[in-house]
Design a protein around this motif. Sequence first.
Motif, PDB file in Angstrom:
ATOM      1  N   ALA A 162       0.831  -1.212   0.000  1.00 27.21           N
ATOM      2  CA  ALA A 162       0.000   0.000   0.000  1.00 27.21           C
ATOM      3  C   ALA A 162       0.864   1.260   0.000  1.00 27.21           C
ATOM      4  O   ALA A 162       1.907   1.321   0.634  1.00 27.21           O
ATOM      5  N   ARG A 163       0.375   2.253  -0.708  1.00 22.81           N
ATOM      6  CA  ARG A 163       1.007   3.574  -0.726  1.00 22.81           C
ATOM      7  C   ARG A 163       0.001   4.547  -0.110  1.00 22.81           C
ATOM      8  O   ARG A 163      -1.139   4.647  -0.573  1.00 22.81           O
ATOM      9  N   ILE A 164       0.432   5.271   0.941  1.00 16.65           N
ATOM     10  CA  ILE A 164      -0.502   6.065   1.751  1.00 16.65           C
ATOM     11  C   ILE A 164       0.044   7.475   1.947  1.00 16.65           C
ATOM     12  O   ILE A 164       1.215   7.659   2.282  1.00 16.65           O
ATOM     13  N   GLY A 165      -0.833   8.468   1.804  1.00 19.69           N
ATOM     14  CA  GLY A 165      -0.452   9.872   2.027  1.00 19.69           C
ATOM     15  C   GLY A 165      -0.510  10.240   3.494  1.00 19.69           C
ATOM     16  O   GLY A 165      -1.186  11.203   3.888  1.00 19.69           O
ATOM     17  N   MET A 166       0.207   9.508   4.334  1.00 18.94           N
ATOM     18  CA  MET A 166       0.118   9.633   5.795  1.00 18.94           C
ATOM     19  C   MET A 166       0.525  11.015   6.291  1.00 18.94           C
ATOM     20  O   MET A 166       1.331  11.705   5.664  1.00 18.94           O
ATOM     21  N   GLU A 188      -8.826  -4.163   9.792  1.00 21.87           N
ATOM     22  CA  GLU A 188      -8.672  -5.086   8.666  1.00 21.87           C
ATOM     23  C   GLU A 188      -9.330  -4.524   7.411  1.00 21.87           C
ATOM     24  O   GLU A 188      -8.786  -4.632   6.299  1.00 21.87           O
ATOM     25  N   GLU A 189     -10.488  -3.915   7.579  1.00 19.42           N
ATOM     26  CA  GLU A 189     -11.160  -3.288   6.435  1.00 19.42           C
ATOM     27  C   GLU A 189     -10.311  -2.148   5.856  1.00 19.42           C
ATOM     28  O   GLU A 189     -10.191  -2.007   4.636  1.00 19.42           O
ATOM     29  N   TYR A 190      -9.728  -1.341   6.726  1.00 17.37           N
ATOM     30  CA  TYR A 190      -8.839  -0.278   6.263  1.00 17.37           C
ATOM     31  C   TYR A 190      -7.645  -0.863   5.513  1.00 17.37           C
ATOM     32  O   TYR A 190      -7.253  -0.365   4.451  1.00 17.37           O
ATOM     33  N   ALA A 191      -7.034  -1.907   6.086  1.00 17.55           N
ATOM     34  CA  ALA A 191      -5.848  -2.493   5.463  1.00 17.55           C
ATOM     35  C   ALA A 191      -6.162  -2.996   4.061  1.00 17.55           C
ATOM     36  O   ALA A 191      -5.377  -2.789   3.117  1.00 17.55           O
ATOM     37  N   ARG A 192      -7.294  -3.651   3.900  1.00 22.72           N
ATOM     38  CA  ARG A 192      -7.668  -4.139   2.570  1.00 22.72           C
ATOM     39  C   ARG A 192      -7.878  -2.986   1.602  1.00 22.72           C
ATOM     40  O   ARG A 192      -7.479  -3.059   0.437  1.00 22.72           O
ATOM     41  N   ALA A 193      -8.507  -1.917   2.082  1.00 23.28           N
ATOM     42  CA  ALA A 193      -8.727  -0.758   1.218  1.00 23.28           C
ATOM     43  C   ALA A 193      -7.399  -0.120   0.820  1.00 23.28           C
ATOM     44  O   ALA A 193      -7.166   0.205  -0.348  1.00 23.28           O
ATOM     45  N   GLY A 247      -5.725   4.496  -0.482  1.00 26.33           N
ATOM     46  CA  GLY A 247      -5.102   5.575   0.294  1.00 26.33           C
ATOM     47  C   GLY A 247      -4.019   6.337  -0.427  1.00 26.33           C
ATOM     48  O   GLY A 247      -3.352   7.193   0.173  1.00 26.33           O
ATOM     49  N   ASP A 248      -3.820   6.075  -1.714  1.00 23.78           N
ATOM     50  CA  ASP A 248      -2.745   6.717  -2.471  1.00 23.78           C
ATOM     51  C   ASP A 248      -3.214   8.086  -2.951  1.00 23.78           C
ATOM     52  O   ASP A 248      -3.584   8.267  -4.105  1.00 23.78           O
ATOM     53  N   LEU A 249      -3.213   9.049  -2.048  1.00 24.94           N
ATOM     54  CA  LEU A 249      -3.648  10.398  -2.387  1.00 24.94           C
ATOM     55  C   LEU A 249      -3.002  11.405  -1.463  1.00 24.94           C
ATOM     56  O   LEU A 249      -2.668  11.105  -0.325  1.00 24.94           O
ATOM     57  N   THR A 250      -2.810  12.605  -1.990  1.00 21.22           N
ATOM     58  CA  THR A 250      -2.351  13.742  -1.189  1.00 21.22           C
ATOM     59  C   THR A 250      -3.138  14.976  -1.618  1.00 21.22           C
ATOM     60  O   THR A 250      -3.684  15.027  -2.720  1.00 21.22           O
ATOM     61  N   THR A 251      -3.192  15.943  -0.723  1.00 17.14           N
ATOM     62  CA  THR A 251      -3.850  17.222  -1.022  1.00 17.14           C
ATOM     63  C   THR A 251      -2.914  18.355  -0.628  1.00 17.14           C
ATOM     64  O   THR A 251      -1.940  18.146   0.093  1.00 17.14           O
TER      65      THR A 251
END
Length: 300
Positions: free
Chosen positions: A165-169, A248-253, A259-263
């Motif tokens: 996963a790639r996440i805009g944390m 778990e639902e978040y991890a699958r998403a 989650g690959d987004l930034t603003t």
Amino acid sequence: MSRTVLITGATGTVSTALMRALQGTGVNLRALVRAKSGADGPRELGAEVFVGDLDDARSLPPAFEGVQDVWLLTPNGPRAPENGMNAVWAARQAGVERVVRLSVVGAAHDAPNRSGRLHALSDREIERCGMRWTILRPHWFMQNLLNEAGDISATGTFSLNMASARIGMIDVRDIAECAARVLLDDPDRHHGETYTLTGPRSLTFDEVAAQLGLALGRPVTYLPVGDDARRGTLLGHGVPEWIVDMLEEYARAYASGWGDLTTGTVVALLGRRPRDLADFARDHATAFAPAGERVTVESG
């Protein structure tokens, strides 16, 4: 005349950071805690403390009396919409002018996780509450990595069921400073706005491991695991099953690319770039290091 801001969820990570961000700004801080045992932290940050529970609407009026602004953070759980409803009711009865609500990234009635769907219900209530309102929807917290600090310090590895996963944390401190900016501005300035808050770039957990390794001066490795393995770990640490299911639902998403987004919202609100994972890693290096180990921070 100074405005009084009521902070709900006052013992949590985001609300604690928000109270720090509001220190010395001239607002009157008030904190809502579930029990007297939780009063010390908010009181040390300069807040007047009231005991009340969002599960119990009858316990809330004293905390809301004389308040102009409410920071609304509800705990994760199946009763979250009820908790939000109780707070909105108390705010309306007390004549509160503005509610600034912490939601979640991607909150929607068709979100791929129960948390996003529950938050969507509360977001809609805020939009129709009759008060001024602003909704903040932050991405995955960098501070979630602190949950892996024990494994990283002991073995130099951490395991999540996030695949590649790639996440805009985002750093919680940036969430808090954005919330403080909204609360300190004129109530009309951000009325009706929903802000999605992210960090400066999307990262994989291999990249996260590399940044942590630079901060620690030793290798850190991300070991992806399956849902069952992660579930067993979380349940073994006493995490409630509802929360485990939600994670778990978040991890699958996230593994699917959700989650690959930034603003650019943090820049727009604060006039500066949000903290990078490298900043977080340097600032928290001692939390990931073995006890007694001297950390030498390297630039990356």
